[in-house]
Design a protein around this motif. Structure first.
Motif, PDB file in Angstrom:
ATOM      1  N   GLU A  67      24.963  11.894  18.062  1.00 26.04           N
ATOM      2  CA  GLU A  67      25.401  12.870  17.059  1.00 26.04           C
ATOM      3  C   GLU A  67      26.906  13.073  16.995  1.00 26.04           C
ATOM      4  OE1 GLU A  67      24.472  15.375  20.778  1.00 26.04           O
ATOM      5  OE2 GLU A  67      23.947  13.433  19.898  1.00 26.04           O
TER       6      GLU A  67
ATOM      7  N   ASP B 103      27.759  15.840  11.436  1.00 26.82           N
ATOM      8  CA  ASP B 103      27.581  16.614  10.205  1.00 26.82           C
ATOM      9  C   ASP B 103      28.906  17.169   9.677  1.00 26.82           C
ATOM     10  OD1 ASP B 103      24.911  16.073  10.333  1.00 26.82           O
ATOM     11  OD2 ASP B 103      24.294  18.063  11.010  1.00 26.82           O
TER      12      ASP B 103
ATOM     13  N   PRO C 189      28.684  22.644   8.371  1.00 24.50           N
ATOM     14  CA  PRO C 189      27.578  23.243   9.131  1.00 24.50           C
ATOM     15  C   PRO C 189      28.049  24.398  10.018  1.00 24.50           C
ATOM     16  CG  PRO C 189      28.247  21.166  10.127  1.00 24.50           C
ATOM     17  CD  PRO C 189      29.001  21.278   8.834  1.00 24.50           C
TER      18      PRO C 189
END
Length: 227
Positions: free
Chosen positions: A94, A115, A152
């Motif tokens: 990630e 993200d 986010p």
């Protein structure tokens, strides 16, 4: 006899006062003066620091910005030694790591959640177009408000930075580099988080750019004395 006893007490008191003053002075000096490592045998090491002058060195030092448990799977991007912005290493977790720019003074690498990449990428693109900080801020603010760009809540940025560009090839640690953290909380305020808009102390969290798309919690730990 009585006179001798009084004189003895006075002399003893003077000695204690001098010893106390010397001790206080040494403590104050120890807290404000950093002695060279070579003068302290207990801290002596045989580390041979080297310049960050290869793509492999760029990757290794950049990964120090990432959580240790995640470094093996991070994607690494940034300028290579030829000055080209490329993917230096593919990843499978990630995190995306942005390597230090070897053409700039000092050292700065960053690791962020994938993200956050659209937010980071548009910032880099606008900067390459010659946009200044305020212009970039305003454009991203507009895109977040329109829904075109999403940030986010809780997305985290880890920054590993310092003035030196020398590193230990055994550990990949950069000389005197340290970490700070950013936790993005779009449109958060001091009232909504309970955090102040300025740090209460050098290592205390605070909220920056409150009430905007770029609102974020800043956390700057104290330097690691063992680094």
């Amino acid at each position: 006899m009585k006179q001798h006893i009084i004189t003895a007490f006075i002399f003893t008191g003077m000695l204690m006062s001098c010893n106390s003053s010397d001790k206080t002075k040494s403590v104050e000096e120890a807290s404000t003066t950093k002695e060279p490592v070579t003068e302290n045998p207990s801290n002596e090491t045989n580390i041979e620091l080297k310049a960050i002058d290869t793509d492999d060195a760029l990757i290794a030092t950049a990964l120090m910005a990432a959580p240790e448990a995640s470094r093996a799977g991070c994607k690494v991007i940034g300028y290579n030694m030829e000055g080209e912005f490329v993917t230096l290493r593919e990843g499978n977790n990630e995190f995306i790591v942005l390597a230090d720019d070897p053409k700039k003074e000092g050292f700065s690498a960053a690791c962020y959640h994938k993200d956050l990449d659209p937010f980071m990428a548009i910032g880099r693109a606008l900067k390459s177009e010659g946009k200044n900080h305020q212009e970039i801020f305003d454009i991203r603010e507009e895109e977040v408000k329109s829904g075109k760009l999403k940030i986010p809540t809780g997305g985290t940025l880890h920054i590993y930075f310092g003035n030196s560009t020398l590193y230990d090839p055994e550990t990949a640690k950069v000389e005197d580099a340290r970490l700070r953290y950013v936790v993005y909380m779009p449109y958060a305020t001091a009232a909504s988080t309970g955090l102040p808009e300025a740090p209460a102390a050098s290592n205390h969290p605070w909220i920056m750019n409150p009430g905007t798309h770029r609102a974020h919690i800043m956390i700057s730990p104290l330097p690691d004395e063992n680094n």
